[in-house]
Write a protein that holds these residues in place. Structure first.
Motif, PDB file in Angstrom:
ATOM      1  N   GLU A 191     -25.071   4.845  -8.069  1.00 29.30           N
ATOM      2  CA  GLU A 191     -25.395   4.571  -9.451  1.00 29.30           C
ATOM      3  C   GLU A 191     -24.329   5.231 -10.325  1.00 29.30           C
ATOM      4  O   GLU A 191     -23.882   6.339 -10.040  1.00 29.30           O
ATOM      5  N   ALA A 192     -23.926   4.548 -11.401  1.00 29.39           N
ATOM      6  CA  ALA A 192     -22.853   5.074 -12.246  1.00 29.39           C
ATOM      7  C   ALA A 192     -23.423   6.021 -13.297  1.00 29.39           C
ATOM      8  O   ALA A 192     -24.127   5.597 -14.200  1.00 29.39           O
ATOM      9  N   LEU A 193     -23.118   7.297 -13.184  1.00 24.75           N
ATOM     10  CA  LEU A 193     -23.644   8.284 -14.122  1.00 24.75           C
ATOM     11  C   LEU A 193     -22.568   8.837 -15.039  1.00 24.75           C
ATOM     12  O   LEU A 193     -22.866   9.482 -16.031  1.00 24.75           O
ATOM     13  N   ARG A 194     -21.304   8.596 -14.699  1.00 25.63           N
ATOM     14  CA  ARG A 194     -20.223   9.161 -15.502  1.00 25.63           C
ATOM     15  C   ARG A 194     -18.920   8.397 -15.256  1.00 25.63           C
ATOM     16  O   ARG A 194     -18.797   7.660 -14.273  1.00 25.63           O
ATOM     17  N   ALA A 195     -17.988   8.589 -16.185  1.00 24.57           N
ATOM     18  CA  ALA A 195     -16.630   8.079 -15.989  1.00 24.57           C
ATOM     19  C   ALA A 195     -15.683   9.272 -16.115  1.00 24.57           C
ATOM     20  O   ALA A 195     -16.085  10.351 -16.577  1.00 24.57           O
ATOM     21  N   TYR A 196     -14.458   9.092 -15.697  1.00 26.43           N
ATOM     22  CA  TYR A 196     -13.470  10.173 -15.756  1.00 26.43           C
ATOM     23  C   TYR A 196     -12.217   9.715 -16.484  1.00 26.43           C
ATOM     24  O   TYR A 196     -11.809   8.565 -16.356  1.00 26.43           O
ATOM     25  N   LEU A 197     -11.617  10.655 -17.203  1.00 26.26           N
ATOM     26  CA  LEU A 197     -10.292  10.430 -17.769  1.00 26.26           C
ATOM     27  C   LEU A 197      -9.361  11.405 -17.052  1.00 26.26           C
ATOM     28  O   LEU A 197      -9.569  12.621 -17.095  1.00 26.26           O
ATOM     29  N   LEU A 199     -17.357  18.157 -26.641  1.00 21.19           N
ATOM     30  CA  LEU A 199     -17.503  19.080 -25.516  1.00 21.19           C
ATOM     31  C   LEU A 199     -16.698  18.534 -24.355  1.00 21.19           C
ATOM     32  O   LEU A 199     -16.979  17.446 -23.872  1.00 21.19           O
ATOM     33  N   LEU A 200     -15.702  19.266 -23.943  1.00 27.62           N
ATOM     34  CA  LEU A 200     -14.870  18.791 -22.849  1.00 27.62           C
ATOM     35  C   LEU A 200     -15.349  19.377 -21.537  1.00 27.62           C
ATOM     36  O   LEU A 200     -15.146  20.548 -21.255  1.00 27.62           O
ATOM     37  N   ASP A 201     -15.999  18.546 -20.752  1.00 28.58           N
ATOM     38  CA  ASP A 201     -16.446  18.953 -19.432  1.00 28.58           C
ATOM     39  C   ASP A 201     -15.387  18.462 -18.449  1.00 28.58           C
ATOM     40  O   ASP A 201     -15.128  17.272 -18.359  1.00 28.58           O
ATOM     41  N   ARG A 202     -14.720  19.408 -17.773  1.00 26.28           N
ATOM     42  CA  ARG A 202     -13.660  19.005 -16.842  1.00 26.28           C
ATOM     43  C   ARG A 202     -14.097  19.250 -15.402  1.00 26.28           C
ATOM     44  O   ARG A 202     -14.901  20.126 -15.128  1.00 26.28           O
ATOM     45  N   ALA A 260     -20.086  11.751 -19.509  1.00 25.35           N
ATOM     46  CA  ALA A 260     -21.420  11.429 -18.988  1.00 25.35           C
ATOM     47  C   ALA A 260     -21.902  10.123 -19.598  1.00 25.35           C
ATOM     48  O   ALA A 260     -21.450   9.714 -20.672  1.00 25.35           O
ATOM     49  N   ARG A 261     -22.809   9.479 -18.893  1.00 27.12           N
ATOM     50  CA  ARG A 261     -23.297   8.166 -19.303  1.00 27.12           C
ATOM     51  C   ARG A 261     -23.788   8.143 -20.761  1.00 27.12           C
ATOM     52  O   ARG A 261     -23.450   7.233 -21.516  1.00 27.12           O
ATOM     53  N   ALA A 262     -24.577   9.138 -21.158  1.00 31.93           N
ATOM     54  CA  ALA A 262     -25.144   9.160 -22.519  1.00 31.93           C
ATOM     55  C   ALA A 262     -24.030   9.240 -23.559  1.00 31.93           C
ATOM     56  O   ALA A 262     -24.056   8.551 -24.579  1.00 31.93           O
ATOM     57  N   GLU A 263     -23.032  10.073 -23.245  1.00 29.81           N
ATOM     58  CA  GLU A 263     -21.887  10.229 -24.152  1.00 29.81           C
ATOM     59  C   GLU A 263     -21.104   8.922 -24.241  1.00 29.81           C
ATOM     60  O   GLU A 263     -20.668   8.493 -25.300  1.00 29.81           O
TER      61      GLU A 263
END
Lengths: 137, 136
Positions: free
Chosen positions: B27-33, B9-12, B88-91
């Motif tokens: 707090e770190a909840l996600r990273a970005y590419l 799933l690509l969330d942009r 997202a963090r879980a991913e």
């Protein structure tokens, strides 16, 4: 790098006598090393003068960056005392990179770029030698 | 870089010039590419903005705090219109579990080195080609 992370990797061990050059600045290296015992001094030679970047001990991984971006070695590493290390050949890293997620590969490449950029900034700034390059012990 | 296969799933997310992608201390909840555009990474010391890096297409942002489970140590601001894939963090955690121990070890060693160098570069006032500017 911890013992746990190396387990089942089946990597060869190699010993370096004190004074042995393990990595040479400018070389295109085909191996990285995980230090198991002993210490290594890392230095650059900008314009011919030796600038010590830091010392590495067990758990550190000299030579890992050239495995990821194929750029020449940015520093020289010399064994201070007798050093035992596990050898990670390029083929192993390349195989594992291919198996990794696109995002994991992008992270490794980004982190290596950061280390190279930031190191270039600190060499000659009068800031080193300090904490960098120690790696986890 | 092409993004195929790695993400189901690509969330942009789109950021415009001046938007914050990461905020120091959060707090770190996600990273970005980053797929398009660029961002500047900085720390705030007193009232000074100290630039410690730039990221462009194909680079990752916000990965360090996820890898070593710490708070953000720097902010990032979009230098232009910037499009990112959101992880997202879980991913992210699922992806790390699938990654081999050797690659996980390399990630951890590199993050440790970048953090030490970040401290050093901050202590000398930031990147030489990105002079410190007052925080707006």
């Amino acid at each position: 790098m911890s013992t746990d992370e190396l387990r089942s990797s089946g990597l060869d061990r190699r010993q370096f006598e004190p004074g042995t050059v393990i990595l040479k600045e400018g070389d295109h290296g085909d191996e990285a090393y995980v230090i198991e015992s002993g210490r290594v001094e890392v230095y650059c030679s900008p314009g011919g003068s030796k600038v010590v970047i830091g010392k590495l001990g067990p758990g550190s991984v000299p030579g890992e960056m050239a495995m990821i971006d194929s750029a020449p070695r940015m520093a020289t590493a010399v064994a201070i005392d007798k050093v035992t290390a596990r050898v990670i050949p390029r083929a192993v890293i390349e195989r594992e990179l291919r198996k990794s997620d696109v995002f994991v590969r992008a992270m490794l490449v980004t982190l290596v770029q950061n280390v190279r950029l930031l190191s270039a900034q600190t060499v000659g700034s009068g800031a080193g030698p300090a904490k960098p390059w120690q790696g986890p012990s | 870089m092409t993004i195929d296969g790695g993400f189901k799933l690509l969330d942009r997310r789109v950021f415009f010039k001046g938007d914050l992608l990461l905020k120091e201390g959060e707090e770190a909840l996600r990273a970005y590419l980053i797929e398009q555009g660029s961002a500047e990474v900085f720390r705030t010391v007193g009232d000074k903005r100290i630039v410690i890096g730039k990221r462009g297409k194909g680079n990752v942002l916000g990965e360090m705090a996820l890898i070593d489970d710490s708070k953000r140590i720097a902010s990032a601001v979009a230098l232009e219109k910037t499009i990112c894939v959101v992880i997202a963090r879980a991913e992210f955690e699922r992806m790390i579990i699938r990654t081999s121990p050797l690659m996980r070890g390399l990630l951890r060693v590199l993050v440790t080195n970048v953090r030490s160098l970040d401290e050093l570069v901050t202590s000398v006032g930031g990147l030489r080609d990105g002079a410190a500017t007052p925080d707006p």
